[in-house]
Write a protein that holds these residues in place. Structure first.
Motif, PDB file in Angstrom:
ATOM      1  N   LYS A  95     -12.538   3.497  -4.719  1.00  0.00           N
ATOM      2  CA  LYS A  95     -13.468   4.233  -3.856  1.00  0.00           C
ATOM      3  C   LYS A  95     -14.565   3.324  -3.317  1.00  0.00           C
ATOM      4  N   LEU A  96     -15.153   2.506  -4.180  1.00  0.00           N
ATOM      5  CA  LEU A  96     -16.204   1.600  -3.722  1.00  0.00           C
ATOM      6  C   LEU A  96     -15.662   0.570  -2.733  1.00  0.00           C
ATOM      7  N   GLY A  97     -14.446   0.093  -2.971  1.00  0.00           N
ATOM      8  CA  GLY A  97     -13.824  -0.854  -2.043  1.00  0.00           C
ATOM      9  C   GLY A  97     -13.571  -0.235  -0.678  1.00  0.00           C
ATOM     10  N   ILE A  98     -13.085   0.990  -0.674  1.00  0.00           N
ATOM     11  CA  ILE A  98     -12.831   1.696   0.592  1.00  0.00           C
ATOM     12  C   ILE A  98     -14.142   1.895   1.347  1.00  0.00           C
ATOM     13  N   VAL A  99     -15.150   2.381   0.655  1.00  0.00           N
ATOM     14  CA  VAL A  99     -16.439   2.636   1.300  1.00  0.00           C
ATOM     15  C   VAL A  99     -17.026   1.329   1.832  1.00  0.00           C
ATOM     16  N   ALA A 100     -16.964   0.260   1.045  1.00  0.00           N
ATOM     17  CA  ALA A 100     -17.518  -1.030   1.483  1.00  0.00           C
ATOM     18  C   ALA A 100     -16.777  -1.561   2.703  1.00  0.00           C
ATOM     19  N   ILE A 102     -14.978   0.095   4.972  1.00  0.00           N
ATOM     20  CA  ILE A 102     -15.231   0.908   6.168  1.00  0.00           C
ATOM     21  C   ILE A 102     -16.679   0.755   6.617  1.00  0.00           C
ATOM     22  N   PHE A 103     -17.602   0.595   5.677  1.00  0.00           N
ATOM     23  CA  PHE A 103     -19.001   0.355   6.025  1.00  0.00           C
ATOM     24  C   PHE A 103     -19.140  -0.942   6.821  1.00  0.00           C
ATOM     25  N   ARG A 104     -18.357  -1.950   6.439  1.00  0.00           N
ATOM     26  CA  ARG A 104     -18.389  -3.240   7.150  1.00  0.00           C
ATOM     27  C   ARG A 104     -17.806  -3.136   8.544  1.00  0.00           C
ATOM     28  N   LEU A 109      -8.691  -1.186   7.851  1.00  0.00           N
ATOM     29  CA  LEU A 109      -8.571  -0.664   6.494  1.00  0.00           C
ATOM     30  C   LEU A 109      -8.510   0.861   6.433  1.00  0.00           C
ATOM     31  N   TYR A 110      -8.722   1.526   7.565  1.00  0.00           N
ATOM     32  CA  TYR A 110      -8.649   2.983   7.555  1.00  0.00           C
ATOM     33  C   TYR A 110      -7.295   3.479   7.042  1.00  0.00           C
ATOM     34  N   PRO A 111      -6.164   2.940   7.509  1.00  0.00           N
ATOM     35  CA  PRO A 111      -4.876   3.419   6.970  1.00  0.00           C
ATOM     36  C   PRO A 111      -4.753   3.194   5.461  1.00  0.00           C
ATOM     37  N   ARG A 158     -12.742   4.882  16.159  1.00  0.00           N
ATOM     38  CA  ARG A 158     -14.177   4.828  15.901  1.00  0.00           C
ATOM     39  C   ARG A 158     -14.444   4.129  14.575  1.00  0.00           C
ATOM     40  N   SER A 159     -15.571   3.466  14.545  1.00  0.00           N
ATOM     41  CA  SER A 159     -15.998   2.814  13.306  1.00  0.00           C
ATOM     42  C   SER A 159     -17.065   3.678  12.643  1.00  0.00           C
ATOM     43  N   LEU A 160     -17.445   3.297  11.466  1.00  0.00           N
ATOM     44  CA  LEU A 160     -18.516   3.996  10.775  1.00  0.00           C
ATOM     45  C   LEU A 160     -19.815   3.879  11.574  1.00  0.00           C
TER      46      LEU A 160
END
Length: 189
Positions: A95-100, A102-104, A109-111, A158-160
């Motif tokens: 979860k932290l890796g996904i959030v980081a 996508i935050f970047r 990495l969305y898929p 779209r990005s974050l």
């Protein structure tokens, strides 16, 4: 009162951002709970649970959450503790890796985020069928909403950062240096 497409878009973006913030907090909590479980024995876990719930039970002897925590840890075996620890650490790190990522702003990495969260949803669904519970149902529903919103953002290219700009009411235009505005780059994605 009718909502305009732009207002609806802003609400979706706000839910997406709040959901990802909650995912980050959830991942951090899972990691912080899972790491000590890797080294504690079940008796030590039970002692910690008793310590953490003692104040609440003094205040409210019938507190259902405190009793649930105490009852849950009392039945833990060494194998169950290790499984819970590994699950929490891996789930939290993912979860932290996904959030980081996508935050970047890494749209590539969305898929992967969708697949990882989708895998957790499937696993949680199987667990829910075997051991129904309100907490697991709510967690699974939350993950389903986050997956759906992530798919929406990914399909709209779209990005974050785009979601943040939408919620804050700033111009949704991207800087010319942003590669995602280049139609050739978009089709390559």
């Amino acid at each position: 009162m009718r909502t305009t497409p732009r207002t609806r878009e802003r609400w979706f973006d706000l839910v997406f951002l709040v959901g990802f913030a909650l995912k980050a907090v959830d991942g951090l909590v899972e990691l912080l709970v899972g790491l000590p479980l890797l080294v504690l024995r079940p008796a030590q876990v039970e002692a910690v649970a008793r310590l953490l719930t003692a104040g609440e039970l003094r205040e409210d002897p019938g507190d259902p959450v405190a009793h649930l925590v105490r009852h849950g840890v009392a039945a833990l075996s060494t194998d169950a503790t290790l499984f819970a620890a590994v699950y929490l650490v891996v789930h939290g790190l993912v979860k932290l890796g996904i959030v980081a990522a996508i935050f970047r702003g890494s749209r590539r990495l969305y898929p992967w985020a969708i697949a990882a969260l989708g895998g957790f949803v499937v696993w949680q669904g199987v667990e829910f069928v075997q051991h129904p519970g309100v907490g697991l149902a709510l967690l699974t529903l939350f993950d389903v909403v986050i997956v759906a919103l992530t798919v929406r953002e990914w399909r709209h290219h779209r990005s974050l950062g785009d979601a943040v700009r939408s919620v804050l009411g700033r111009s949704a235009r991207r800087a010319p240096s942003d590669r995602s505005t280049d139609p050739a780059w978009r089709t390559a994605q």
